[in-house]
Motif scaffolding. Structure first.
Motif, PDB file in Angstrom:
ATOM      1  N   UNK A  63       0.816  -1.208   0.000  1.00 47.32           N
ATOM      2  CA  UNK A  63       0.000   0.000   0.000  1.00 47.32           C
ATOM      3  C   UNK A  63       0.851   1.260   0.000  1.00 47.32           C
ATOM      4  N   UNK A  88       1.961   7.331  15.837  1.00 43.81           N
ATOM      5  CA  UNK A  88       1.011   6.371  15.279  1.00 43.81           C
ATOM      6  C   UNK A  88      -0.239   7.067  14.746  1.00 43.81           C
ATOM      7  N   UNK A 122      -6.997  -2.116  -0.709  1.00 42.37           N
ATOM      8  CA  UNK A 122      -7.848  -1.474   0.286  1.00 42.37           C
ATOM      9  C   UNK A 122      -7.939  -2.375   1.522  1.00 42.37           C
ATOM     10  N   UNK A 127      -5.586  -4.452   2.509  1.00 44.87           N
ATOM     11  CA  UNK A 127      -4.287  -4.281   3.174  1.00 44.87           C
ATOM     12  C   UNK A 127      -4.285  -3.034   4.049  1.00 44.87           C
ATOM     13  N   UNK A 128      -4.762  -1.952   3.472  1.00 38.93           N
ATOM     14  CA  UNK A 128      -4.839  -0.685   4.194  1.00 38.93           C
ATOM     15  C   UNK A 128      -5.659  -0.787   5.455  1.00 38.93           C
ATOM     16  N   UNK A 129      -6.809  -1.411   5.324  1.00 39.08           N
ATOM     17  CA  UNK A 129      -7.689  -1.510   6.495  1.00 39.08           C
ATOM     18  C   UNK A 129      -7.013  -2.321   7.584  1.00 39.08           C
ATOM     19  N   UNK A 130      -6.311  -3.368   7.184  1.00 37.72           N
ATOM     20  CA  UNK A 130      -5.597  -4.194   8.155  1.00 37.72           C
ATOM     21  C   UNK A 130      -4.551  -3.346   8.897  1.00 37.72           C
ATOM     22  N   UNK A 131      -3.810  -2.559   8.118  1.00 39.08           N
ATOM     23  CA  UNK A 131      -2.790  -1.720   8.737  1.00 39.08           C
ATOM     24  C   UNK A 131      -3.418  -0.649   9.607  1.00 39.08           C
ATOM     25  N   UNK A 132      -4.499  -0.070   9.128  1.00 40.15           N
ATOM     26  CA  UNK A 132      -5.172   0.962   9.913  1.00 40.15           C
ATOM     27  C   UNK A 132      -5.656   0.391  11.250  1.00 40.15           C
ATOM     28  N   UNK A 147      -2.756  -0.026  13.579  1.00 35.77           N
ATOM     29  CA  UNK A 147      -2.306   1.260  14.115  1.00 35.77           C
ATOM     30  C   UNK A 147      -3.281   1.782  15.153  1.00 35.77           C
ATOM     31  N   UNK A 148      -4.569   1.615  14.863  1.00 31.88           N
ATOM     32  CA  UNK A 148      -5.567   2.123  15.816  1.00 31.88           C
ATOM     33  C   UNK A 148      -5.551   1.317  17.107  1.00 31.88           C
ATOM     34  N   UNK A 170      -3.017  -0.088  18.375  1.00 27.40           N
ATOM     35  CA  UNK A 170      -1.856   0.393  19.113  1.00 27.40           C
ATOM     36  C   UNK A 170      -2.139   1.731  19.775  1.00 27.40           C
ATOM     37  N   UNK A 171      -2.747   2.624  19.037  1.00 25.53           N
ATOM     38  CA  UNK A 171      -3.039   3.945  19.574  1.00 25.53           C
ATOM     39  C   UNK A 171      -3.982   3.866  20.771  1.00 25.53           C
TER      40      UNK A 171
END
Ligand SMILES: [Zn+2]
Ligand SMILES: [Zn+2]
Ligand SMILES: [Zn+2]
Ligand SMILES: [Zn+2]
Lengths: 148, 148
Positions: free
Chosen positions: A61, A90, B101, B103-108, B111-112, B114-115
């Motif tokens: 991505x 983050x 998309x 992949x992005x959601x997985x990464x998001x 990250x969330x 973690x946050x």
DNA sequence: ATTGACTTTAGACTTAACTCTAAGGTTTAT
DNA sequence: ATAAACCTTAGAGTTAAGTCTAAAGTCAAT
């Protein structure tokens, strides 16, 4: 608790990357096998597999290896960084990702508009261009805030 | 119908890229100004601006310039290609984009997670790592079908 | 009519991310 | 015990995508 350990060739096959790539990631601090055999062979754990998976998703991505390294480095540097630092970093990345999801959706819409406008038949595709599809889809977004 | 024409410096500023980059894109067939002035200056139209916008969005989400060129080339080669060809190609790209998309959601989500797990305070961030967040989030996806 | 801010080209250089080669050590199967 | 199939390192080479330099032409303003 069965400890999964993979040699480099096994991990490479599983992850669909070359062995060189895995060594390259190691050299650049993104992926270190949790241990080595007596002969010096790299032995990867389940967590290492997770890590590769994350690296590859992030790459797909559009994150650079440096950006990915920063994300993964949170693990290593966590003792030197405050929660405040981590959270700020983050949260900023989440904003980036959200921007990219918007970019993706824009592109997906363009592609779908093109696909739908196209009859799919055997004749020359005189009408079928991305830019025509784009043009029917509202103004472009320039400059793009949050661009790298 | 007012014809917008921009010189290279103006477009570069608008699009937040260097003039060299715009010439580079031209050399590689991605972007050609619709005309030149008597002195040989590049003059870009509104459609050219759209095109840059598309190129940059596509780049941000991980398309290579070659892939982008293929998409844009539909415009040029439309007379040589059938609707069938175009539709097949475009539909395949839609699948790629949908994968990204995801992949992005997985990464998001990582990250969330973690946050949210991080208090954001001033103490050392001993608990705060991407991989811990990943591990709470189900198995990684390896190998990733549809990977480049 | 000359200064300064543009533009042109060609070609050299840089960076990121691999990818390959060579020369050797290890493990597994026959 | 020897071959095939692994693994190791160091270092050179490659590709994509710019980025920079030099030498020169053009345009706007003083
Ligand atoms: Zn069509
Ligand atoms: Zn048709
Ligand atoms: Zn924290
Ligand atoms: Zn905390």
């Amino acid at each position: 608790m069965n400890q999964v350990t993979l040699k480099i060739g096994e991990l490479a096959k599983l992850a669909q990357v070359s062995q060189d790539t895995l060594r390259f990631y190691e050299k650049h601090g993104l992926l270190k096998p949790h241990l080595r055999s007596d002969a010096g062979y790299r032995l990867y754990s389940e967590a290492d597999v997770q890590r590769v998976s994350f690296i590859l998703s992030a790459k797909r991505v559009g994150f650079t290896l440096n950006e990915i390294a920063e994300l993964l480095a949170l693990e290593v540097t966590k003792d030197e960084k405050s929660c405040e630092d981590v959270k700020r970093f983050v949260d900023a990345k989440v904003v980036t990702v959200e921007q990219r999801i918007r970019d993706m959706r824009r592109i997906k819409k363009s592609l779908q508009a093109l696909s739908e406008a196209c009859c799919g038949g055997a004749e020359p595709a005189t009408q079928c261009t991305i830019l025509e599809a784009l043009n029917t889809e509202g103004p472009g977004v320039l400059p793009h805030s949050g661009a790298r």
